[in-house]
Motif scaffolding. Structure first.
Motif, PDB file in Angstrom:
ATOM      1  N   SER A 263       0.661  -1.164   0.136  1.00 21.66           N
ATOM      2  CA  SER A 263      -0.015  -0.134   0.183  1.00 21.66           C
ATOM      3  C   SER A 263       0.755   1.336   0.078  1.00 21.66           C
ATOM      4  O   SER A 263       0.503   2.099  -0.687  1.00 21.66           O
ATOM      5  CB  SER A 263      -1.060  -0.058   1.237  1.00 21.66           C
ATOM      6  OG  SER A 263      -1.854  -1.044   1.129  1.00 21.66           O
ATOM      7  N   ILE A 264       1.798   1.266   0.632  1.00 20.29           N
ATOM      8  CA  ILE A 264       2.946   2.497   0.518  1.00 20.29           C
ATOM      9  C   ILE A 264       3.388   2.509  -0.911  1.00 20.29           C
ATOM     10  O   ILE A 264       3.560   3.772  -1.353  1.00 20.29           O
ATOM     11  CB  ILE A 264       4.014   2.192   1.528  1.00 20.29           C
ATOM     12  CG1 ILE A 264       3.762   2.233   3.067  1.00 20.29           C
ATOM     13  CG2 ILE A 264       5.352   3.060   1.370  1.00 20.29           C
ATOM     14  CD1 ILE A 264       5.020   1.670   4.055  1.00 20.29           C
ATOM     15  N   SER A 265       3.865   1.612  -1.425  1.00 21.19           N
ATOM     16  CA  SER A 265       4.172   1.619  -2.988  1.00 21.19           C
ATOM     17  C   SER A 265       2.738   2.113  -3.739  1.00 21.19           C
ATOM     18  O   SER A 265       2.960   2.900  -4.824  1.00 21.19           O
ATOM     19  CB  SER A 265       4.910   0.221  -3.621  1.00 21.19           C
ATOM     20  OG  SER A 265       5.860   0.131  -2.756  1.00 21.19           O
ATOM     21  N   GLY A 266       1.606   1.435  -3.575  1.00 27.86           N
ATOM     22  CA  GLY A 266       0.535   1.740  -4.360  1.00 27.86           C
ATOM     23  C   GLY A 266      -0.057   3.209  -4.175  1.00 27.86           C
ATOM     24  O   GLY A 266      -0.476   3.745  -5.186  1.00 27.86           O
ATOM     25  N   GLY A 267       0.362   3.631  -3.118  1.00 25.43           N
ATOM     26  CA  GLY A 267      -0.099   5.025  -2.994  1.00 25.43           C
ATOM     27  C   GLY A 267       0.581   6.334  -3.846  1.00 25.43           C
ATOM     28  O   GLY A 267       0.010   7.081  -4.216  1.00 25.43           O
ATOM     29  N   THR A 300      -5.801  -3.162  -2.895  1.00 25.39           N
ATOM     30  CA  THR A 300      -6.052  -4.265  -2.463  1.00 25.39           C
ATOM     31  C   THR A 300      -4.901  -5.185  -2.300  1.00 25.39           C
ATOM     32  O   THR A 300      -4.687  -6.181  -3.224  1.00 25.39           O
ATOM     33  CB  THR A 300      -7.191  -4.869  -3.310  1.00 25.39           C
ATOM     34  OG1 THR A 300      -8.150  -3.872  -3.583  1.00 25.39           O
ATOM     35  CG2 THR A 300      -7.605  -6.202  -2.690  1.00 25.39           C
ATOM     36  N   PRO A 301      -3.920  -5.121  -1.359  1.00 21.16           N
ATOM     37  CA  PRO A 301      -2.782  -5.949  -1.163  1.00 21.16           C
ATOM     38  C   PRO A 301      -2.856  -7.382  -1.482  1.00 21.16           C
ATOM     39  O   PRO A 301      -1.781  -8.199  -1.951  1.00 21.16           O
ATOM     40  CB  PRO A 301      -2.055  -5.411   0.096  1.00 21.16           C
ATOM     41  CG  PRO A 301      -2.898  -4.113   0.207  1.00 21.16           C
ATOM     42  CD  PRO A 301      -4.269  -4.290  -0.042  1.00 21.16           C
ATOM     43  N   LEU A 302      -3.849  -7.877  -0.784  1.00 18.02           N
ATOM     44  CA  LEU A 302      -4.026  -9.473  -0.962  1.00 18.02           C
ATOM     45  C   LEU A 302      -5.467  -9.593  -1.909  1.00 18.02           C
ATOM     46  O   LEU A 302      -6.420  -9.106  -1.483  1.00 18.02           O
ATOM     47  CB  LEU A 302      -4.321  -9.986   0.630  1.00 18.02           C
ATOM     48  CG  LEU A 302      -2.925  -9.707   1.163  1.00 18.02           C
ATOM     49  CD1 LEU A 302      -3.335 -10.667   2.761  1.00 18.02           C
ATOM     50  CD2 LEU A 302      -1.781 -10.454   0.557  1.00 18.02           C
ATOM     51  N   ALA A 303      -5.048 -10.184  -3.018  1.00 15.08           N
ATOM     52  CA  ALA A 303      -6.052 -10.395  -3.992  1.00 15.08           C
ATOM     53  C   ALA A 303      -7.366 -11.316  -3.520  1.00 15.08           C
ATOM     54  O   ALA A 303      -8.273 -11.107  -4.197  1.00 15.08           O
ATOM     55  CB  ALA A 303      -5.579 -10.610  -5.193  1.00 15.08           C
ATOM     56  N   HIS A 304      -7.072 -12.449  -2.829  1.00 13.47           N
ATOM     57  CA  HIS A 304      -8.038 -13.210  -2.659  1.00 13.47           C
ATOM     58  C   HIS A 304      -7.962 -13.725  -1.202  1.00 13.47           C
ATOM     59  O   HIS A 304      -6.794 -13.907  -0.588  1.00 13.47           O
ATOM     60  CB  HIS A 304      -8.244 -14.378  -3.669  1.00 13.47           C
ATOM     61  CG  HIS A 304      -7.287 -15.278  -3.360  1.00 13.47           C
ATOM     62  ND1 HIS A 304      -5.906 -15.204  -4.273  1.00 13.47           N
ATOM     63  CD2 HIS A 304      -7.194 -16.570  -2.718  1.00 13.47           C
ATOM     64  CE1 HIS A 304      -5.226 -16.296  -4.056  1.00 13.47           C
ATOM     65  NE2 HIS A 304      -5.909 -17.135  -3.041  1.00 13.47           N
ATOM     66  N   ALA A 400       4.644 -11.340  -9.699  1.00  8.81           N
ATOM     67  CA  ALA A 400       3.808 -12.467 -10.531  1.00  8.81           C
ATOM     68  C   ALA A 400       2.775 -13.279  -9.499  1.00  8.81           C
ATOM     69  O   ALA A 400       3.382 -14.509  -9.505  1.00  8.81           O
ATOM     70  CB  ALA A 400       4.711 -13.068 -11.382  1.00  8.81           C
ATOM     71  N   SER A 401       1.822 -12.769  -9.112  1.00 10.01           N
ATOM     72  CA  SER A 401       1.169 -13.459  -8.082  1.00 10.01           C
ATOM     73  C   SER A 401      -0.405 -13.277  -8.181  1.00 10.01           C
ATOM     74  O   SER A 401      -0.757 -12.310  -8.512  1.00 10.01           O
ATOM     75  CB  SER A 401       1.840 -13.197  -6.606  1.00 10.01           C
ATOM     76  OG  SER A 401       1.071 -13.884  -5.646  1.00 10.01           O
ATOM     77  N   ASN A 402      -1.120 -14.377  -7.858  1.00  5.36           N
ATOM     78  CA  ASN A 402      -2.446 -14.290  -7.766  1.00  5.36           C
ATOM     79  C   ASN A 402      -3.113 -13.823  -6.421  1.00  5.36           C
ATOM     80  O   ASN A 402      -4.230 -13.886  -6.211  1.00  5.36           O
ATOM     81  CB  ASN A 402      -3.301 -15.353  -8.287  1.00  5.36           C
ATOM     82  CG  ASN A 402      -2.944 -16.702  -7.554  1.00  5.36           C
ATOM     83  OD1 ASN A 402      -2.840 -16.595  -6.205  1.00  5.36           O
ATOM     84  ND2 ASN A 402      -3.450 -17.697  -8.157  1.00  5.36           N
ATOM     85  N   PHE A 403      -2.153 -13.807  -5.422  1.00  7.53           N
ATOM     86  CA  PHE A 403      -2.361 -13.573  -4.131  1.00  7.53           C
ATOM     87  C   PHE A 403      -2.017 -12.217  -3.471  1.00  7.53           C
ATOM     88  O   PHE A 403      -2.677 -11.360  -3.051  1.00  7.53           O
ATOM     89  CB  PHE A 403      -1.752 -14.772  -3.213  1.00  7.53           C
ATOM     90  CG  PHE A 403      -2.330 -14.415  -1.679  1.00  7.53           C
ATOM     91  CD1 PHE A 403      -3.620 -14.707  -1.387  1.00  7.53           C
ATOM     92  CD2 PHE A 403      -1.197 -14.461  -0.737  1.00  7.53           C
ATOM     93  CE1 PHE A 403      -3.699 -14.391   0.194  1.00  7.53           C
ATOM     94  CE2 PHE A 403      -1.513 -14.426   0.777  1.00  7.53           C
ATOM     95  CZ  PHE A 403      -2.852 -14.500   0.974  1.00  7.53           C
ATOM     96  N   VAL A 404      -0.469 -12.057  -3.614  1.00  8.97           N
ATOM     97  CA  VAL A 404      -0.194 -10.649  -3.314  1.00  8.97           C
ATOM     98  C   VAL A 404      -0.020  -9.652  -4.633  1.00  8.97           C
ATOM     99  O   VAL A 404       0.437 -10.053  -5.481  1.00  8.97           O
ATOM    100  CB  VAL A 404       1.361 -10.831  -2.875  1.00  8.97           C
ATOM    101  CG1 VAL A 404       2.036  -9.758  -2.554  1.00  8.97           C
ATOM    102  CG2 VAL A 404       1.228 -11.892  -1.485  1.00  8.97           C
ATOM    103  N   GLN A 405      -0.804  -8.822  -4.273  1.00 10.68           N
ATOM    104  CA  GLN A 405      -0.783  -7.619  -5.362  1.00 10.68           C
ATOM    105  C   GLN A 405       0.232  -6.506  -4.911  1.00 10.68           C
ATOM    106  O   GLN A 405       0.060  -5.719  -4.120  1.00 10.68           O
ATOM    107  CB  GLN A 405      -2.087  -6.996  -5.384  1.00 10.68           C
ATOM    108  CG  GLN A 405      -3.170  -7.867  -6.151  1.00 10.68           C
ATOM    109  CD  GLN A 405      -4.108  -7.078  -7.112  1.00 10.68           C
ATOM    110  OE1 GLN A 405      -4.195  -6.815  -8.346  1.00 10.68           O
ATOM    111  NE2 GLN A 405      -4.811  -6.072  -6.402  1.00 10.68           N
ATOM    112  N   GLY A 406       1.500  -6.737  -5.293  1.00 14.60           N
ATOM    113  CA  GLY A 406       2.661  -6.187  -4.733  1.00 14.60           C
ATOM    114  C   GLY A 406       3.585  -5.776  -6.055  1.00 14.60           C
ATOM    115  O   GLY A 406       3.286  -5.963  -7.073  1.00 14.60           O
TER     116      GLY A 406
END
Length: 416
Positions: A263-267, A300-304, A400-406
């Protein structure tokens, strides 16, 4: 070749022309390219409770609308967290129980033991510490040169906070994000993950924390995660079940790392993509507290999260059978047009900004959500007090992950 013979060209992944029954939103390449948002938009509109019969993780259901996700997340009597909370199955020989992957009453007891480390009563003490550390990190950043925001800010601030919550040896704090990344490797699709190496590294993690556990158990109780678990009557014997101890360590490390770090990066990325919002923020810093949950929703840092059906159930017209995997796609629910106005837009003064799913819902709602929000608020307060602008100067590199959106790389530049 006969002139009448045609060769079919494979459809692009996530194409609008891809047959609905072939849609598999678990493919990591969708998230790397950003195509996942269009795939989930299509599922919300055409098939909000969607069955994928074949994938790298086996068959599963996708729950993609906001209120349907809330319904699943709050019904733990039918949709169980037991054993697995991600789309992939744990290996039978290396199952690591953790309280987020448990149902009541065991879940409630173990969660309650760890919660005081991030309780509201601790936030005031943590705020002073976070502000000091955030200021030091920002003051040390290079000027007039490109650097990786993920490494120098997002990762470092989060690592320091994790070290505090665990009372972890400061000189070894770099191990915490490393162990977090290794933990989530199993959901990194398209990257050759050596599961034997992953297991070896996590056993090293366990051995390190086991020594800390014994030290804390022999000392007076404190408010770090290890001391709390080592002294609570319901969890003090967890040391005798090494895989359960490891599972809960993995949970607390990943939970404290990925949400805040990404979220720090996403912001920073979002404000650069929406310059009018950046200008609005600079003109009115009182918008920071409202912007923080908007960052967490937008990123949404954790996608699922996954649940497993304990019994047959008719859900929104679909027949979910006992044992079926049910995936709650928080990343889709947070873009549900029927609940959130202009959900693809980043709006820092959005009404009801906290009305999002990034922290989950019900008994498994993230217990450290207030600490995550606190870190983001303080960082932006300190950042705006120092810098006129953080400029993103290149494309971000996504996990490259379906879990961590990072992100692994976010190139930025600060003018002196």
């Amino acid at each position: 070749m006969d002139g009448n013979t045609s060769v079919s060209t494979p459809l692009p992944i996530g194409s609008a022309d891809e047959p609905l029954d072939k849609l598999d939103p678990s493919r990591a390449e969708l998230f790397v390219s950003g195509a996942h948002h269009e795939v989930f938009r299509r599922l919300r509109n055409e098939d909000p409770v969607h069955y994928t019969p074949e994938s790298a993780f086996g068959p599963y259901w996708s729950i993609t609308k906001f209120h349907d996700i809330m319904a699943v997340d709050s019904n733990h009597k039918v949709f169980s967290s037991d054993r697995d909370i991600v789309i992939g199955d744990q290996e039978d020989g290396f199952v690591t129980p953790m309280f987020i992957a448990m149902d009541p009453p065991v879940h409630d007891v173990q969660r309650k033991a760890a919660t005081p480390a991030v309780s509201p009563s601790r936030l005031a003490d943590l705020e002073v510490l976070i502000r000091q550390r955030a200021g030091k990190i920002l003051d040390d950043l290079p000027r007039d040169e490109t650097f990786n925001w993920v490494e120098l800010v997002s990762k470092e601030l989060t690592t320091q906070m994790l070290a505090t919550l665990f009372d972890f040896p400061w000189e070894d704090r770099h191990l915490l994000p490393y162990w977090s990344d290794v933990t989530t490797t199993s959901e990194t699709v398209g990257v050759a993950a050596d599961m034997a190496e992953r297991e070896r590294v996590l056993h090293e993690c366990l051995a390190y924390f086991a020594d800390l556990w014994r030290e804390r158990a022999a000392a007076p109780p404190k408010f770090d995660f290890i001391s709390l678990l080592a002294h609570a009557p319901e969890t003090r014997n967890m040391i005798n079940d090494p895989l359960e101890l490891l599972g809960n360590l993995m949970l607390l490390i990943v939970g404290g790392n990925d949400t805040t770090r990404n979220s720090i990066s996403g912001g920073v990325l979002a404000l650069n993509q929406y310059p009018a919002q950046y200008a609005k923020l600079k003109a009115d810093r009182s918008l920071i507290p409202n912007m923080v949950p908007e960052i967490i929703r937008w990123q949404t840092p954790l996608a699922h999260m996954r649940r497993t059906a304990l019994s047959d159930i008719e859900f929104e017209g679909k027949s979910i059978r006992k044992g079926d995997k049910v995936i709650m796609w928080y990343v889709s629910g947070n873009r549900d047009e029927t609940v959130i106005a202009d959900p693809d837009q980043f709006i820092i003064d959005r009404d009801r900004a906290r009305h999002h799913l990034s922290f989950g819902f019900g008994i498994h709602r993230c217990m450290g959500n207030r600490v995550a929000e606190l870190q983001l608020r303080i960082l932006w307060e300190e950042l705006l007090a120092r810098f006129e602008h953080i400029e993103v100067v290149g494309e971000p590199v996504r996990v490259a992950s379906n879990f961590v959106q990072g992100y692994t790389d976010l190139p930025v530049r600060i003018s002196a």
